[in-house]
Design a protein around this motif. Structure first.
Motif, mmCIF file in Angstrom:
data_model
loop_
_atom_site.group_PDB
_atom_site.id
_atom_site.type_symbol
_atom_site.label_atom_id
_atom_site.label_comp_id
_atom_site.label_asym_id
_atom_site.label_seq_id
_atom_site.Cartn_x
_atom_site.Cartn_y
_atom_site.Cartn_z
ATOM 1 N N ILE A 12 -70.380 -19.912 37.891
ATOM 2 C CA ILE A 12 -70.890 -19.711 36.531
ATOM 3 C C ILE A 12 -69.972 -18.772 35.756
ATOM 4 C CG2 ILE A 12 -72.770 -18.705 35.177
ATOM 5 C CD1 ILE A 12 -73.469 -21.427 36.268
ATOM 6 N N ARG A 13 -69.547 -17.701 36.418
ATOM 7 C CA ARG A 13 -68.644 -16.738 35.770
ATOM 8 C C ARG A 13 -67.347 -17.415 35.342
ATOM 9 N NH1 ARG A 13 -67.805 -11.223 35.822
ATOM 10 N NH2 ARG A 13 -69.614 -10.930 37.172
ATOM 11 N N ASP A 14 -66.774 -18.227 36.219
ATOM 12 C CA ASP A 14 -65.517 -18.901 35.893
ATOM 13 C C ASP A 14 -65.685 -19.853 34.718
ATOM 14 O OD1 ASP A 14 -64.258 -17.575 37.950
ATOM 15 O OD2 ASP A 14 -64.538 -19.202 39.404
ATOM 16 N N HIS A 15 -66.770 -20.614 34.702
ATOM 17 C CA HIS A 15 -67.001 -21.562 33.612
ATOM 18 C C HIS A 15 -67.168 -20.832 32.280
ATOM 19 C CE1 HIS A 15 -67.033 -25.017 36.123
ATOM 20 N NE2 HIS A 15 -68.205 -24.778 36.711
ATOM 21 N N ALA A 18 -70.987 -25.295 32.920
ATOM 22 C CA ALA A 18 -71.921 -24.327 33.498
ATOM 23 C C ALA A 18 -73.349 -24.873 33.466
ATOM 24 C CB ALA A 18 -71.846 -23.010 32.728
ATOM 25 N N LYS A 19 -73.719 -25.521 32.345
ATOM 26 C CA LYS A 19 -75.058 -26.120 32.267
ATOM 27 C C LYS A 19 -75.215 -27.239 33.288
ATOM 28 C CE LYS A 19 -76.123 -25.245 27.383
ATOM 29 N NZ LYS A 19 -76.427 -25.892 26.072
ATOM 30 N N LEU A 20 -74.185 -28.050 33.429
ATOM 31 C CA LEU A 20 -74.240 -29.164 34.377
ATOM 32 C C LEU A 20 -74.398 -28.650 35.805
ATOM 33 C CD1 LEU A 20 -74.068 -32.247 34.535
ATOM 34 C CD2 LEU A 20 -71.597 -32.008 34.908
ATOM 35 N N LEU A 21 -73.699 -27.562 36.123
ATOM 36 C CA LEU A 21 -73.830 -26.956 37.447
ATOM 37 C C LEU A 21 -75.252 -26.465 37.682
ATOM 38 C CD1 LEU A 21 -72.632 -25.870 40.091
ATOM 39 C CD2 LEU A 21 -71.942 -23.804 38.837
ATOM 40 N N CYS A 22 -75.856 -25.860 36.665
ATOM 41 C CA CYS A 22 -77.240 -25.380 36.791
ATOM 42 C C CYS A 22 -78.213 -26.536 36.986
ATOM 43 C CB CYS A 22 -77.627 -24.575 35.554
ATOM 44 S SG CYS A 22 -76.744 -23.013 35.354
ATOM 45 N N GLN A 23 -77.976 -27.630 36.269
ATOM 46 C CA GLN A 23 -78.863 -28.783 36.382
ATOM 47 C C GLN A 23 -78.773 -29.442 37.746
ATOM 48 O OE1 GLN A 23 -77.687 -31.240 33.077
ATOM 49 N NE2 GLN A 23 -78.587 -29.862 31.547
ATOM 50 N N HIS A 24 -77.616 -29.368 38.371
ATOM 51 C CA HIS A 24 -77.439 -29.961 39.699
ATOM 52 C C HIS A 24 -77.878 -29.022 40.818
ATOM 53 C CE1 HIS A 24 -74.211 -33.014 38.151
ATOM 54 N NE2 HIS A 24 -75.438 -33.303 37.764
ATOM 55 N N THR A 25 -78.195 -27.787 40.472
ATOM 56 C CA THR A 25 -78.673 -26.817 41.456
ATOM 57 C C THR A 25 -80.149 -26.551 41.183
ATOM 58 O OG1 THR A 25 -76.480 -25.787 41.455
ATOM 59 C CG2 THR A 25 -78.267 -24.554 42.491
ATOM 60 N N GLU A 31 -79.511 -21.340 33.367
ATOM 61 C CA GLU A 31 -79.362 -22.411 32.376
ATOM 62 C C GLU A 31 -80.042 -22.030 31.065
ATOM 63 O OE1 GLU A 31 -80.396 -27.174 31.801
ATOM 64 O OE2 GLU A 31 -81.155 -26.064 33.545
ATOM 65 N N LYS A 32 -81.215 -21.403 31.160
ATOM 66 C CA LYS A 32 -81.903 -20.959 29.950
ATOM 67 C C LYS A 32 -81.061 -19.921 29.198
ATOM 68 C CE LYS A 32 -85.450 -21.916 28.864
ATOM 69 N NZ LYS A 32 -85.944 -22.934 27.886
ATOM 70 N N GLY A 33 -80.422 -19.021 29.950
ATOM 71 C CA GLY A 33 -79.561 -18.025 29.318
ATOM 72 C C GLY A 33 -78.330 -18.647 28.690
ATOM 73 N N ILE A 34 -77.725 -19.628 29.357
ATOM 74 C CA ILE A 34 -76.529 -20.290 28.813
ATOM 75 C C ILE A 34 -76.855 -21.013 27.518
ATOM 76 C CG2 ILE A 34 -74.848 -22.121 29.248
ATOM 77 C CD1 ILE A 34 -74.959 -21.386 32.201
ATOM 78 N N SER A 35 -78.052 -21.612 27.469
ATOM 79 C CA SER A 35 -78.443 -22.337 26.260
ATOM 80 C C SER A 35 -78.638 -21.415 25.061
ATOM 81 C CB SER A 35 -79.742 -23.123 26.513
ATOM 82 O OG SER A 35 -80.826 -22.238 26.748
ATOM 83 N N ARG A 36 -78.753 -20.101 25.315
ATOM 84 C CA ARG A 36 -78.931 -19.127 24.234
ATOM 85 C C ARG A 36 -77.644 -18.358 23.922
ATOM 86 N NH1 ARG A 36 -82.975 -21.684 24.379
ATOM 87 N NH2 ARG A 36 -85.134 -20.978 24.041
ATOM 88 N N ILE A 37 -76.555 -18.698 24.563
ATOM 89 C CA ILE A 37 -75.295 -17.984 24.313
ATOM 90 C C ILE A 37 -74.884 -18.176 22.852
ATOM 91 C CG2 ILE A 37 -72.806 -18.004 24.795
ATOM 92 C CD1 ILE A 37 -73.406 -18.454 27.692
#
Length: 235
Positions: free
Chosen positions: A80-83, A92-99, A108-114
């Motif tokens: 996540i940090r690298d993405h 990063a969102k795709l990784l969260c959805q697959h995990t 994922e909720k935090g990324i959507s608010r970036i």
């Protein structure tokens, strides 16, 4: 000499038959002990059996759910940090959805608010975290209820049995058989024993699930703080 041998053989056969009979009587006595409490006692036994089944089912179902929720890839946050550092928010969102874990859903909720203020991101993560905790604790309170209700229902059966036993004494005009009275009393006491067993099983299961849930919640909080620190100082 032959007569002595025959007598010994007959005695051995008789002893073996007696032991088999005693063993059968003990097995039957346990069965009768659980089923000879009359209609009221049998109903209470059925209720306790249902509660025990529900407690075991809920414990196993929640345990499997918590076990799946506690699995977090140690390299997840590093990815996540690298993405995020490279601006690949979609990756990063795709990784969260697959995990499929509570931690990944919070991130994922935090990324959507970036792009919004850090306080808004923190609030969104906290709200998502409350939903995840509710999902983890689903039906666990039923175990706590069973752990308290089981012994009380068993004790109710014992009290009812004792009332009936003393009613027999009162209506017997002082001519009550001690064996029959004792049999009625220990039959009534079995409901308390079964109720305590149900309560102990449910209580141990409940506390074990609470401990595992707390560990997952701490894991979620640690990863949420790590994610917020990443947004605060991504370099």
């Amino acid at each position: 000499m032959v007569n002595i041998q025959n007598a010994a053989d007959s005695l051995a056969v008789a002893q073996e038959a007696l032991l088999d009979e005693q063993s059968t009587e003990k097995t039957l006595s346990i069965i009768e002990l659980l089923t000879s409490g009359g209609i009221g006692g049998q109903i209470i036994m059925i209720v306790l059996a249902v509660l025990l089944f529900v407690a075991i089912y809920l414990y196993i179902e929640r345990l499997l759910t918590l076990k799946a929720a506690s699995k977090v890839d140690k390299g997840f946050m590093n990815q996540i940090r690298d993405h995020i550092m490279n601006g690949r928010l979609d990756s990063a969102k795709l990784l969260c959805q697959h995990t499929d874990t509570p931690v990944s859903r919070l991130v994922e909720k935090g990324i959507s608010r970036i792009g919004k203020p850090l306080e808004d991101i923190n609030t969104a993560i906290e709200s998502a975290g409350k939903l995840e905790i509710y999902s983890l604790e689903k039906n666990v309170s039923i175990l706590a209820t069973i752990s308290g209700a089981g012994p009380m229902i068993g004790f109710l059966g014992t009290v009812v049995g004792m009332v009936l036993a003393f009613h027999e004494i009162a209506s017997g005009g002082g001519q009550i058989e001690v064996d029959a009275l004792a049999s009625g009393i220990y039959t009534a006491m079995t409901t308390t024993v079964v109720g305590l067993i149900v309560g102990i099983v449910a209580y141990i299961g409940y506390n074990h699930l609470v401990v595992k849930t707390d560990k997952i919640v701490n894991q979620m909080e640690a990863n949420a703080v790590e994610f917020l620190d990443l947004l605060n100082d991504p370099v």
